[in-house]
Design an enzyme around this catalytic site. Structure first.
Site, PDB file in Angstrom:
ATOM      1  N   ASP A 278      29.624  40.757  40.349  1.00  0.00           N
ATOM      2  CA  ASP A 278      29.224  42.258  39.816  1.00  0.00           C
ATOM      3  C   ASP A 278      28.232  42.415  38.850  1.00  0.00           C
ATOM      4  OD1 ASP A 278      29.362  44.908  39.648  1.00  0.00           O
ATOM      5  OD2 ASP A 278      31.537  45.311  39.646  1.00  0.00           O
TER       6      ASP A 278
ATOM      7  N   HIS B  98      27.836  47.470  40.416  1.00  0.00           N
ATOM      8  CA  HIS B  98      28.539  48.822  40.675  1.00  0.00           C
ATOM      9  C   HIS B  98      27.839  49.946  39.818  1.00  0.00           C
ATOM     10  CE1 HIS B  98      31.756  48.009  37.629  1.00  0.00           C
ATOM     11  NE2 HIS B  98      31.756  49.345  37.491  1.00  0.00           N
TER      12      HIS B  98
ATOM     13  N   SER C 144      31.930  49.583  31.889  1.00  0.00           N
ATOM     14  CA  SER C 144      31.588  48.574  33.014  1.00  0.00           C
ATOM     15  C   SER C 144      30.010  47.956  32.597  1.00  0.00           C
ATOM     16  CB  SER C 144      31.504  49.373  34.091  1.00  0.00           C
ATOM     17  OG  SER C 144      32.618  49.498  34.882  1.00  0.00           O
TER      18      SER C 144
HETATM   19  N1  ARG Z   1      37.254  49.312  38.869  1.00  0.00           N
HETATM   20  C1  ARG Z   1      35.984  49.152  38.318  1.00  0.00           C
HETATM   21  C2  ARG Z   1      35.424  50.036  37.317  1.00  0.00           C
HETATM   22  O1  ARG Z   1      36.003  51.361  37.313  1.00  0.00           O
HETATM   23  C3  ARG Z   1      34.840  49.330  39.623  1.00  0.00           C
HETATM   24  C4  ARG Z   1      34.613  48.494  40.323  1.00  0.00           C
HETATM   25  C5  ARG Z   1      33.609  48.760  41.528  1.00  0.00           C
HETATM   26  N2  ARG Z   1      34.278  48.047  42.791  1.00  0.00           N
HETATM   27  C6  ARG Z   1      34.894  48.359  43.867  1.00  0.00           C
HETATM   28  N3  ARG Z   1      35.516  47.700  44.822  1.00  0.00           N
HETATM   29  N4  ARG Z   1      34.798  49.678  43.853  1.00  0.00           N
HETATM   30  O2  ARG Z   1      34.610  49.947  36.456  1.00  0.00           O
END
Ligand code: ARG
Length: 747
Positions: free
Chosen positions: A225, A88, A653
Site C-alpha cells: 500500500d 490508498h 495512513s
Molecule cells: N483501512 C484503511 C484505512 O482506513 C484503508 C485501507 C484501504 N484499503 C482498502 N481495501 N479499502 O486507512
C-alpha cells in the site's frame, strides 16, 4: 547488594516495565515530556525529543507531510522533494489522472522514469508544520467554570481568530488554533502549504490494494500500500501554483531509508496526522454508538455498496469512475461493523462505567469539586437521552440524504455557484461569470454516471423514507409523499430528466439559456436545499453547549483525579508521535499471529477468479524465482508487512514507521480487526498497527517496476551502526551481577 536496594530496583523495573508496555498515546509532537522521553529511550530510541521536534533546527517533524488538510500523512524521502505515502491516499488522484488520460493507472500502475513524466495532480495540497505554540493562557484568560457557556464560546472564537490572523506572516503561513482535551487547552499550528504536487509512481491495484475489502482492517496482510509523489516549489523553494519552471522542493529534512529490516521488539515510532479519536467517550456515548448510530451507518452503506457494485461490475469505465467513492464507503462500512463488535466483545461500556463511578466518587468527595464537577456526568447522560431518538435520522440525513447520490451535493455546490454568479441588479449573468460556470461544468461530470446515480438515489431515498420517522425527514419528502404519492422512482424520473445538474447536456443547455427561474424550479436544487436546511437546524432540543461543557469538565476532572497519569489528547488532525515496538499478538484464545508476513502468503492468497486476489504475472515470476535482489531478509524471505503496537488512527495512513535511529522502516496503512474499538478504548494486548515493510516497497520499485531512478534518490542505510544505549529512566544504578535493566524491559 543489600536486599532493600535489590527490591527497590525490582520495583522500579516492574513499574517501568508496565509503563513501557503501555503504548497508548498520540502525543503532541511539541509536548513530549520527561516521562515520554524516558519511555522512548527505554524502548530503544537513540534520539532526543529535540531531534524529533525543534523549531530552530531541522528535525524529524520537517520530513512529515500533511496531505490535503489531514486526509493522510506522507514523508520526505529524498532531498529532491520525493514523497512516500499510501496507495490508498493517492487512490482518488490516480483515478482522476487515469480518466483524464484515458489510461487505467489503477489497474496498470504508473511510474515516472524521469521527472518530466511526472503528472500534476489537481486540487491536491501538502503542508509542513512550521511550529506549535501553546496559546491556552491567552485564549482562556479570565474564563473559568462560572463563565456563561455562550460568552466562553464567543471569547474563544474571537481570540483564536486574532491569534490565527496575526501569525500568518503576511499570508506565507496557514494557521489554526485547535482545542485539546475538550476546550481545556489550545494550541496554535503554523503550516506552509504547497500545491504543485505530482504523481511519481504507484503499483497496480493488485499490489497496492491486494486483498481488497476482504483483507481491509485485517491481519495477516500482504498489501504493497504505497505510492510516490513529488513536491515542486518556486525558485526560492516557496509554494507556487503548478508551473513547468517550478523546481523539486528541497525539504529541511528527509528520512534515511533503512534496508536493514525489522525484528520483534525493535523500537518503532510513528509520526503523522491522526484525525479523530474518542478515548474519553462516556458509557452513554458508547451505548448510543452500539445501539443506534453504528447500525444506521452500516445499513445505509450496505445498500450504497450493493447498488454501486451492480453498475461497476457491468462496465469497466464506470468501475474506474467510482473506484475511489466505493473504496471510501466500504472502508468505514467495515470500520463501523468492526467497531460495534469490538465495543461489545471488550465490554467497553462496562469499562467506561467503572471510570465514571470513580470519577463521581472523586467529585463528590470534596465540596468545591462537587460544585464544579459533580453534575458533569448527569449533564452528559441528559444529552444522550435527548439525542438518542434522533440519531438514526441524523445518520440517514448524512449517509443517505447528503452523501448518497452525487446529484445532491452537485446541485448544492453548482447551484450556489449559479446564484453567486447572478447579477440581480442587471438581471443577468455576466459573461466572465458564465465562463466560470461553464468551466465548472466541464470538470463535474467526468466521474459521474447518471444511471448509477439515479439508481442510487431511488434505492437510498426509498430506504430513508421507510426507516426514518416522518417528522424527522427533510421537508421535501412531503412533496414526494404528496405530489408523487410516495413514489421515489417517479420523483427521480422527473428530477433526472429535467434537472440542470443531472447530466452535462442539461447543464450545457442551462448555460446556453441561464435563468434564475430555471434554478428555482429545479428539483435537485430544491432537494439539496431541503437536506442542507435540516442539516443546519439539526434535530430535537438537545443542548450542544451542555455537551461541550460536560466533556470539558469530565476530562479536566479525570486528569486531576489521576494526576500522575500521562494522558494524551484525542486526535484532532495535528502532528502526533506514537512510540512502541514491533510486536506479534494473540487474536483469540489459542491463536497466535506472527508479526511479519512474507512473499509466500501472496501466493497462498492468490485467486485469479477474484479481482481482490489477483497476483500480477511479473510479481509472481519474481516470487517464484525468489528474485528479491538485496531486499530479502537474512533467511531469504521477502517480508511484505509487519506489526507494531503503535497507537494510530485514520489520517495516520501513509505515516512513516521510524526506527530508533530516525530511519524509515515501513509505511503505516491500517489497524487490525480485533481492536476496531480502538478509537474509543485502546487495548494494549490487541491493538496493532499494520505497516508495509520498506524493503517490500523498495523491491516493488526496483525489481517490479525498474524505477531505479527513484531508489537512487534515497539515502539507503545498509549497515547497522553500533549504538551505546543510554541509561534507562532515572533509576538506581545496576550493580555487579544484576541482569541489565534494558534486557528485562525489552521482553
Ligand atoms: N483501512 C484503511 C484505512 O482506513 C484503508 C485501507 C484501504 N484499503 C482498502 N481495501 N479499502 O486507512
Amino acid at each position: 547488594m543489600n536486599p532493600m536496594k535489590k527490591l527497590l530496583i525490582l520495583l522500579i523495573a516492574v513499574t517501568s516495565f508496565s509503563a513501557i508496555k503501555a503504548n497508548e498515546g498520540m502525543w503532541l509532537v511539541s509536548l513530549l515530556n520527561k516521562m515520554n522521553e524516558a519511555e522512548m529511550k527505554g524502548l530503544g530510541l537513540n534520539l532526543s525529543a529535540q531531534d524529533i521536534y525543534d523549531i530552530n533546527n531541522a528535525s524529524l517533524k520537517d520530513a512529515i507531510v500533511r496531505l490535503n488538510y489531514g486526509q493522510c500523512t506522507a514523508e520526505m524521502i529524498s532531498d529532491q522533494g520525493l514523497v512516500l505515502t499510501n496507495h490508498h491516499c493517492a487512490y482518488d488522484a490516480i483515478q482522476t489522472l487515469a480518466i483524464q488520460n484515458g489510461d487505467d493507472y489503477l489497474t496498470k500502475g504508473f511510474w515516472a522514469y524521469e521527472k518530466n513524466q511526472e503528472m500534476p495532480i489537481k486540487d491536491f495540497v501538502v503542508s509542513f508544520l512550521e511550529r506549535i505554540e501553546d496559546v491556552s493562557a491567552r485564549v482562556l484568560e479570565g474564563i473559568d467554570h462560572t463563565t456563561p457557556e455562550a460568552d466562553r464560546a464567543a471569547l474563544i472564537a474571537e481570540r483564536s481568530k486574532a491569534i490565527m490572523e496575526e501569525s500568518t506572516n503576511d499570508g506565507m503561513y496557514e494557521t489554526e488554533v485547535k482545542s485539546f482535551f475538550y476546550g481545556n487547552e489550545f494550541y496554535l499550528m503554523v503550516y506552509k502549504t504547497y500545491s504543485d504536487v505530482r504523481l511519481v509512481g504507484n503499483p497496480p491495484e493488485a499490489i497496492g490494494k491486494f486483498g481488497g475489502d476482504t483483507d481491509n482492517w485485517m491481519w495477516p496482510r500482504h498489501t504493497g500500500d504505497f505510492s510516490m509523489l513529488r513536491i515542486y516549489a518556486d525558485a526560492d523553494n516557496n509554494p507556487a501554483g503548478y508551473s513547468e519552471s517550478n523546481k523539486p522542493y528541497a525539504p529541511k529534512h528527509h528520512l534515511p531509508v533503512s534496508a536493514l529490516g525489522v525484528g520483534e521488539g525493535d523500537y518503532a515510532m510513528i509520526m503523522g496526522y491522526p484525525g479523530s479519536t474518542d478515548r474519553y467517550l462516556s458509557s452513554f456515548g458508547v451505548k448510543q454508538a452500539i445501539d443506534v448510530a453504528n447500525p444506521a451507518v452500516v445499513e445505509v452503506r450496505d445498500l450504497k455498496l450493493k447498488t454501486m457494485k451492480s453498475h461497476m461490475d457491468e462496465d469497466p469505465q464506470v468501475r474506474l469512475m467510482y473506484a475511489s467513492k466505493y473504496a471510501g464507503v466500504a472502508n468505514y462500512w467495515k470500520y463501523f461493523i468492526g467497531q460495534t463488535k469490538g465495543l461489545k466483545r471488550l465490554n467497553v461500556y462496562g469499562q467506561k462505567q467503572a471510570i465514571e463511578r470513580d470519577f463521581q466518587q472523586w467529585a463528590n468527595a470534596d465540596g468545591e469539586r462537587k460544585e464544579k464537577y459533580g453534575s458533569a456526568l448527569k449533564m452528559m447522560e441528559d444529552h444522550y437521552t435527548a439525542t438518542t431518538p434522533y440519531v438514526k435520522a441524523d445518520k440517514y440525513l448524512v449517509e443517505a440524504g447528503i452523501t448518497g447520490a452525487d446529484i445532491v451535493l452537485k446541485a448544492w455546490r453548482m447551484g450556489n455557484g449559479i446564484q453567486r454568479s447572478y447579477d440581480a441588479e442587471a438581471k443577468e449573468f455576466p459573461a466572465d461569470k458564465l465562463a466560470g460556470l461553464t468551466a465548472q461544468g466541464e470538470g463535474s461530470y467526468s466521474e459521474y454516471n447518471e444511471m448509477l446515480d439515479k439508481d442510487l438515489f431511488v434505492k437510498v431515498m426509498t430506504m430513508y423514507m421507510k426507516n426514518v420517522p416522518a417528522d424527522q425527514v427533510p421537508a421535501i419528502f412531503q412533496t414526494i409523499n404528496g405530489k408523487y404519492k410516495g413514489n421515489v422512482q417517479k420523483f427521480a424520473d422527473k428530477m433526472y430528466d429535467k434537472s440542470i445538474f443531472a447530466n452535462k447536456e442539461n447543464f450545457d443547455a442551462f448555460i446556453a439559456k441561464p435563468k434564475m427561474k430555471t434554478l428555482e424550479k429545479d428539483l435537485a436544487w430544491q432537494f439539496a436545499g431541503s437536506v442542507i436546511a435540516l442539516y443546519r437546524t439539526g434535530f430535537g432540543d438537545a443542548d450542544p453547549v451542555a455537551y461541550d461543557q460536560s466533556y470539558r469538565l469530565f476530562v479536566d476532572g479525570l486528569r486531576q483525579m489521576n494526576s500522575s497519569k500521562n494522558y494524551s489528547p484525542d486526535a484532532n488532525s495535528t502532528m502526533r508521535v506514537t512510540y512502541g515496538s514491533v510486536q506479534d499478538y494473540f487474536p483469540a484464545d489459542a491463536k497466535h499471529y506472527d508479526y511479519i508476513t512474507t512473499h509466500k502468503g501472496i501466493l497462498e492468497k492468490e485467486d485469479p477468479s477474484n479481482p481482490e486476489f489477483i497476483v500480477p504475472s511479473k510479481l509472481k515470476e519474481l516470487i517464484e524465482n525468489e528474485d528479491f535482489g538485496s531486499y530479502a531478509d537474512a533467511n531469504g524471505d521477502l517480508i511484505v508487512c509487519f506489526l507494531t503496537d503503535n497507537d494510530i488512527t485514520g489520517g495516520n495512513s501513509g505515516s512513516p514507521v521510524i526506527n530508533g535511529d530516525g530511519h524509515l522502516i515501513g509505511l503505516a496503512f491500517d489497524g487490525n480487526w480485533e481492536a476496531m474499538s480502538g478509537d474509543i478504548a485502546f487495548e494494549q494486548e490487541l491493538q496493532r498497527t499494520i505497516s508495509v515493510d520498506i524493503r517490500y516497497v523498495l523491491f516493488i520499485i526496483d525489481k517490479f517496476a525498474g524505477a531505479t531512478n527513484l531508489i537512487e534518490e534515497m539515502d539507503l542505510v545498509t549497515e547497522r551502526k553500533t549504538v551505546i544505549p543510554e541509561p534507562v529512566l532515572e533509576m538506581a544504578p545496576v550493580e555487579d551481577g544484576d541482569i541489565p535493566m534494558m534486557d528485562q524491559m525489552r521482553d
